[in-house]
Enzyme design. Structure first.
Site, PDB file in Angstrom:
ATOM      1  N   GLU A 458      -5.293   1.328  -5.496  1.00 48.99           N
ATOM      2  CA  GLU A 458      -6.141   0.439  -4.701  1.00 48.99           C
ATOM      3  C   GLU A 458      -7.618   0.539  -5.060  1.00 48.99           C
ATOM      4  OE1 GLU A 458      -2.368   0.228  -2.562  1.00 48.99           O
ATOM      5  OE2 GLU A 458      -3.512   1.884  -3.444  1.00 48.99           O
ATOM      6  N   HIS A 528       0.889   3.624   7.843  1.00 53.42           N
ATOM      7  CA  HIS A 528       1.151   2.236   7.448  1.00 53.42           C
ATOM      8  C   HIS A 528       1.015   1.279   8.633  1.00 53.42           C
ATOM      9  CE1 HIS A 528       2.921   4.184   3.937  1.00 53.42           C
ATOM     10  NE2 HIS A 528       3.104   3.008   3.352  1.00 53.42           N
TER      11      HIS A 528
END
Length: 726
Positions: A458, A528
């Site tokens: 990322e 998450h």
């Protein structure tokens, strides 16, 4: 008995040494221009240290004295179309690039300096002093130098922070069909940073025309490179990623130049990235006008040994040996450069009133206006002047029931069809019939080369998207599979992309869209499931969009893609399979920036919410049956885009407000919103702003514990019942 087969890297790793024959073969114009650059940069840096010594530089002054050979030798091989960025110690790289841009035919060291050269040195000095006439009006200072016109796309105060951005620039060069390259300069400290290593991998996988230029000056502040890595020959990192790599003496500008020419042949031919390690030496401490030996981590003998190999001295010796210049001419060029810097200083400085002889201060008229402090955090939204604006009450097209996720895929397909600059990147976006949730369904086949599957990195691909946005030729849409992954890319999101416009003067657009999924209630657990709205709301520069219906998603995504600021588009997994009204064939309208939606009218209580929690609020009100509440779906959540008119009108009518959100109280969006409401509408409130949030902890995997950690319809109903008793 085992058999050992020696493995060799597929990419070459060589050391380049310039010989006297190379110096004899070098074009005299190249060598005289090289000397001019070296002397000017050295004079500039020495003057900056003089100002720092006198307390006239606010903040650090990271000089590059001693390291000029690497910058000058490499930059003189580039064109203005090529782009460079660098680290906090980037004066020499920046100056080399802008000098080469304004004097592409070279600078004759025997002549008076051209006006263009004088002008860029003055602007550079003003920027380092924090003054209005600087390249970024003083906001960038010593560590954030940018002049995009010259291909200098920004030095960076975060170690390794600029490396992914340079990858975005390199990608844009290639995607635009040019042979331009990007060069990212960094040091021995940054080569151990995750963003740098992630970008090595990404650039190699995508074969980007990106040169990683490592200035190995041996010390990260006071820590020697041998203390922090098992292989101090830093160019050895390249072959491990399949990147051809060169090692060169950075105190020899011609050797660097010849090495860069080899790298450029590789880069411009489509061979992928290259890595150059230049051994250099900073003569002074991390910042300021004192040598490292003054702080005890280097010896004077070591410093002298490196100074004896000074790049200016080396170039000068070959110029005199070949009879190209005399020692007197070289000395005159050095004196001329020093006098130039003094004359530039006279434009910015004046005697200190009432001070001792020789004391100076910045001329008051050179400072930026304090009112400029917040200007340019975001753009002025002028890009919406001709936008097709519509909302639910003014939309004239056909509507039909549709799934939320179909609106997501539909509007992205439409924008990619009408705007060839739009590119999408993220993990698995090219497979699984549209990624993990179907957001890119059918797009890889329709738009080859524009749906980019990234490695799991990322930091690198977010920064690459940021570099594309800053380049301006393409519009990146970056997808995070889960919102929690923003912490992995936090430097790129908040230090780089969010601050870029303001930091570099307020004029540069940063068209960047981040799609981020909120997955509370899915059983994916603590890492998450976060709602990032509260974090993004505190980060300068970002706009935040939170659609809760298919109709809103289309209009808000269109606005996000039109906007010249970075926009995070939040999507909740609970909404993906939901059904609501959406456009049948008109996918081009924009919902106005800063416009909330009133989902239900009422007169006794104002309930403010966003994303999937809006539906929980409406369900809770319906379940109670007798609650007279007005429900506002914010849609735009950032400080600059909050619809205070709609909120204010409702509170002035109801005199009571409730903010309802699903996630934990610690990263709550409603915390700062409640504070703002209390301050803005105190005179109309009969009661402090009430809130519904989840608990303190992040959601757990257990279905029972997860439900206990987040808020839903039941929690809203309980709060409404409590309020009814007031």
């Amino acid at each position: 008995m085992t058999q050992d087969n020696r493995l060799e890297p597929a990419a070459p790793w060589v050391e380049v040494v310039a010989t006297d024959a190379d110096w004899d073969a070098a074009d005299p114009a190249l060598l005289t221009n090289m000397l001019s650059h070296l002397v000017l940069i050295r004079a500039f840096e020495e003057y900056v240290l003089e100002l720092a010594r006198d307390g006239l530089i606010h903040g650090p002054a990271h000089s590059s004295i001693g390291q000029e050979g690497g910058a000058v030798g490499s930059v003189l091989a580039l064109t203005s179309a090529d782009t460079v960025n660098g680290s906090h110690r980037g004066h020499h790289q920046f100056l080399a690039k802008v000098l080469a841009h304004v004097a592409p035919k070279g600078i004759d060291p025997t002549l008076d300096l051209p006006a263009e050269v004088r002008a860029v040195l003055l602007r550079g000095l003003a920027e380092i002093c924090g003054l209005d006439r600087g390249f970024s009006h003083g906001r960038g200072g010593s560590m954030h130098l940018q002049w995009k016109e010259a291909g200098a796309i920004g030095t960076n105060a975060i170690v390794g922070g600029g490396v992914p951005l340079a990858a975005g620039s390199a990608w844009a060069h290639r995607q635009a069909g040019t042979d331009a390259v990007a060069v990212t300069y960094f040091g021995d400290g940054a080569i151990n940073i995750g963003s740098t290593l992630e970008t090595f991998n990404l650039a190699a996988a995508w074969r980007l025309p990106l040169c990683f230029f490592v200035e190995n000056n041996l010390y990260a502040v006071s820590t020697h490179v041998a203390e922090v890595t098992g292989e101090p020959r830093l160019s050895g990192r390249g072959p491990g990623f399949g990147i051809p790599s060169w090692k060169v003496d950075g105190m020899d500008p011609l050797a660097v130049h010849l090495t860069m020419l080899r790298a450029l042949t590789h880069l411009r031919s489509g061979g992928g990235p290259a890595l150059i390690e230049a051994d250099v030496y900073r003569y002074f401490h991390q910042n300021g006008p004192f040598p490292g030996s003054a702080f005890g981590y280097r010896s004077k003998e070591e410093e002298k040994a490196w100074r004896d190999r000074d790049p200016i001295r080396r170039v000068a010796s070959h110029l005199t040996r070949r009879g190209i210049l005399t020692e007197e001419q070289i000395e005159a060029a050095t004196v001329r450069a020093a006098k130039l810097m003094s004359s530039l200083g006279e434009e910015l400085l004046e005697p200190l009133p009432g001070g001792k002889p020789g004391q100076r201060r910045i001329r008051p008229q050179e400072w930026p206006d304090p009112a400029f402090a917040d200007v340019g955090v975001r753009g002025d939204l002028s890009e919406f002047a001709d936008a097709p604006i519509a909302d639910r009450d003014s939309f004239s097209g056909a509507l039909a029931e549709q799934r939320f996720i179909d609106a997501v895929a539909g509007v992205m397909a439409r924008r990619m069809e009408t705007d060839e600059s739009v590119v999408v990147m993220g993990e698995d976006v090219h497979r699984l019939n549209g990624g993990t949730n179907g957001a890119t369904r059918g797009l890889p086949e329709r738009f080859p080369g524009r749906i980019l599957a990234t490695p799991i990195s990322e930091n690198a691909f977010t920064g690459l998207g940021g570099g594309i946005a800053l380049d301006g030729r393409f519009l990146p849409v970056v997808e995070f599979m889960y919102a929690d992954f923003m912490w992995v890319a936090a430097d790129q999101l908040f230090n780089q992309i969010g601050k870029a416009r303001h930091m570099f003067g307020g004029d540069g657009d940063v068209p960047f869209v981040l799609r981020s999924k909120v997955a509370m209630g899915t059983g994916y657990g603590s890492q998450h499931s976060m709602d990032p709205a509260g974090v993004f709301a505190t980060a300068p520069g970002w706009r935040i969009v939170a659609p809760s219906t298919p109709f809103d998603y289309v209009g808000l995504m269109n606005s996000a893609l039109r906007c010249k600021d970075p926009v995070v588009v939040l999507e909740h997994v609970d909404l993906y399979t939901s059904v609501g009204e959406g456009p049948v064939d008109d996918l081009d309208y924009c919902i106005p920036v800063g416009k909330a939606a009133v989902r239900r009218g009422g007169s006794k209580l104002t309930v403010i919410s966003y994303l999937a929690m809006t539906n929980h609020v409406l369900n809770a009100i319906d379940s109670l049956g007798d609650v007279d509440a007005e429900v506002i779906d914010l849609r735009w959540l950032d400080r600059a885009s909050i619809d205070w008119d709609t909120i204010g009108a409702s509170i002035k009518k109801t005199n009571m407000a409730l903010i309802a959100e699903q996630g934990p109280v610690g990263t709550s969006y409603g915390g700062w919103l409640a504070d703002e409401i209390n301050r803005r509408f105190f005179d109309w409130l009969d009661h402090p702003v009430e809130r519904v949030t989840g608990g303190e902890a992040s959601p757990s995997i257990s279905k029972v514990l997860e439900r206990a950690a987040i808020a839903g319809s039941e929690e809203v109903a309980a709060k409404l019942t409590e309020i009814a008793g007031y």
